[in-house]
Design a protein around this motif. Structure first.
Motif, PDB file in Angstrom:
ATOM      1  N   ALA A 106     -17.618  19.529 -12.761  1.00 26.67           N
ATOM      2  CA  ALA A 106     -18.852  20.239 -12.407  1.00 26.67           C
ATOM      3  C   ALA A 106     -18.932  21.631 -13.019  1.00 26.67           C
ATOM      4  O   ALA A 106     -20.004  22.241 -13.031  1.00 26.67           O
ATOM      5  N   ALA A 107     -17.837  22.148 -13.553  1.00 30.17           N
ATOM      6  CA  ALA A 107     -17.809  23.513 -14.080  1.00 30.17           C
ATOM      7  C   ALA A 107     -18.823  23.728 -15.202  1.00 30.17           C
ATOM      8  O   ALA A 107     -19.261  24.858 -15.439  1.00 30.17           O
ATOM      9  N   ARG A 108     -19.204  22.651 -15.883  1.00 28.40           N
ATOM     10  CA  ARG A 108     -20.182  22.764 -16.972  1.00 28.40           C
ATOM     11  C   ARG A 108     -21.607  22.498 -16.489  1.00 28.40           C
ATOM     12  O   ARG A 108     -22.526  22.459 -17.280  1.00 28.40           O
ATOM     13  N   ASN A 109     -21.762  22.283 -15.193  1.00 25.38           N
ATOM     14  CA  ASN A 109     -23.081  22.008 -14.636  1.00 25.38           C
ATOM     15  C   ASN A 109     -23.278  22.892 -13.404  1.00 25.38           C
ATOM     16  O   ASN A 109     -22.772  22.603 -12.319  1.00 25.38           O
ATOM     17  N   ALA A 110     -24.014  23.984 -13.576  1.00 28.05           N
ATOM     18  CA  ALA A 110     -24.184  24.955 -12.489  1.00 28.05           C
ATOM     19  C   ALA A 110     -24.785  24.338 -11.239  1.00 28.05           C
ATOM     20  O   ALA A 110     -24.450  24.733 -10.117  1.00 28.05           O
TER      21      ALA A 110
END
Length: 398
Positions: A106-110
């Motif tokens: 999820a780190a690449r999807n705020a």
């Protein structure tokens, strides 16, 4: 690699090659069909099933959810936020497992990261197959700014964290030439003070704007930058093609309220910018004009309206009665422009009171300045004795 596979699977699902509740749910994720997802998720037998990517909609939601509402549907229906995931399972026979966790994906999807990182049961002490902690992972140039600042804002960033090579988040950022992240990390670590210019570096990241506001950073006197920040509020009130407002980041909205962002930013955009010194002068000016009374001097003790350095009082024969006058040649001839000077300690004490609460300040004149040209009093140094407020004055006169 797994992003590419996700695109391929989306194409296959769109063509109807796969058919299952899981794949229907995946289609809803790509289309941001929140209401459809709420219904479809009930038909999925195991929301945490981690084999066969095409049958693992939770993974797709972590990567591609276009709203917090979408990822929250999974969490509310039992998705394991600490699930151990092998990205190679079912796709790379004989290859070494590629272990990761929802927090890393999820780190690449705020939209997804905020809900995962803020969950009270999230375990932030896990490492992926590369030996990276979540702190070192989000500090690299491969991940956007949002994840780093979201961890700052949620107070879950472990500044002592290291990867398997012993590298810290700051060392990772420096090595990756992630200059903005290096600055943000130094601010977080109290190695560097935040500055107004830093707002311009993080305009695309609401969590980072929130982080700078939480640090007490002054807004830059730049209409372009400030207008861009205000633009987030306009976007949140507007509607897109799906008739849904663009949501503000929770941390950004809360920080903006505490920071009084809209009022501050509007002053700058309108050209009404006041420095700290100007605001202080204005405060004392308001005290002066609000609190003014005629003053009577009896020996070296006086009762009067004391406000700020530069307060103008017309003094008759130096010791007598006074009235506020405008600066000018004739005023000087008639008695002078009288300035009352106080120590920093006294001024600090005055500022503790609301401007409208002060009736007058009792003080002791310790020195008189005279205008040699016109032989009139031009100012005095005063030792403050008492601040009289409206409530005290009312009580005395009852």
């Amino acid at each position: 690699m797994h992003f590419f596979l996700g695109s391929v699977i989306f194409l296959l699902i769109s063509l109807g090659i796969f058919a299952s509740p899981e794949n229907d749910l995946t289609q809803a994720i790509y289309n941001d069909n929140v209401e459809g997802a709420k219904l479809l998720i009930r038909s999925v037998s195991n929301i945490n099933r981690a084999n066969q990517r095409a049958e693992f909609p939770f993974l797709v939601a972590l990567e591609r959810a276009r709203s917090k509402e979408m990822i929250n549907i999974f969490i509310e229906n039992g998705a394991d936020i600490n699930l151990k995931i092998d990205l190679n399972d079912g796709y790379a026979n004989g290859k070494k497992a590629e272990i990761t966790y929802p927090l890393f994906i999820a780190a690449r999807n705020a939209n997804a990261f905020t809900s995962i990182a803020k969950h009270p049961k999230i375990n932030t002490k896990v490492s992926n197959s590369e030996g990276k902690s979540i702190e070192t992972f989000v500090s690299s140039s491969k991940v956007g700014l949002d994840a780093l600042c979201t961890l700052f804002n949620t107070k879950k960033f472990n500044f002592k964290s290291q990867d398997k090579n012993g590298d810290t988040p700051l060392e990772i950022a420096i090595t990756d030439n992630a200059s903005v992240k290096s600055i943000l990390l130094k601010i977080f670590l109290k190695m560097q003070k935040s500055e107004p210019t830093h707002f311009g570096m993080v305009l695309d990241s609401q969590p980072c704007l929130a982080f700078l506001m939480n640090e007490g950073t002054e807004l830059p006197n730049d209409k372009g930058i400030v207008s861009s920040i205000l633009g987030y509020f306009d976007q949140s009130r507007s509607q897109n093609r799906n008739q849904s407002a663009i949501a503000l980041d929770d941390d950004f909205a809360l920080s903006a309220k505490k920071y009084n962002l809209i009022e501050r930013a509007t002053e700058i955009v309108s050209g009404i910018v006041k420095s700290k010194e100007e605001k202080e002068r204005e405060y004392f000016r308001n005290v002066a004009y609000r609190s003014w009374k005629e003053i009577a001097v009896d020996g070296d003790e006086a009762i009067g309206k004391i406000a700020r350095i530069g307060m103008r009082i017309k003094i008759l024969e130096s010791y007598g009665f006074g009235a506020i006058e405008n600066s000018g040649y004739q005023d000087t001839l008639n008695g002078g422009i009288f300035e009352i000077h106080f120590s920093e300690k006294d001024k600090t004490e005055i500022k503790k009171h609301d401007v409208n609460d002060i009736v007058f300040v009792k003080f002791k004149i310790t020195k008189i300045y005279r205008d040699k040209q016109f032989n009139v009093a031009s100012g005095a140094i005063g030792d403050m004795l008492e601040i009289v407020t409206s409530a005290q004055e009312f009580s005395r006169n009852r």
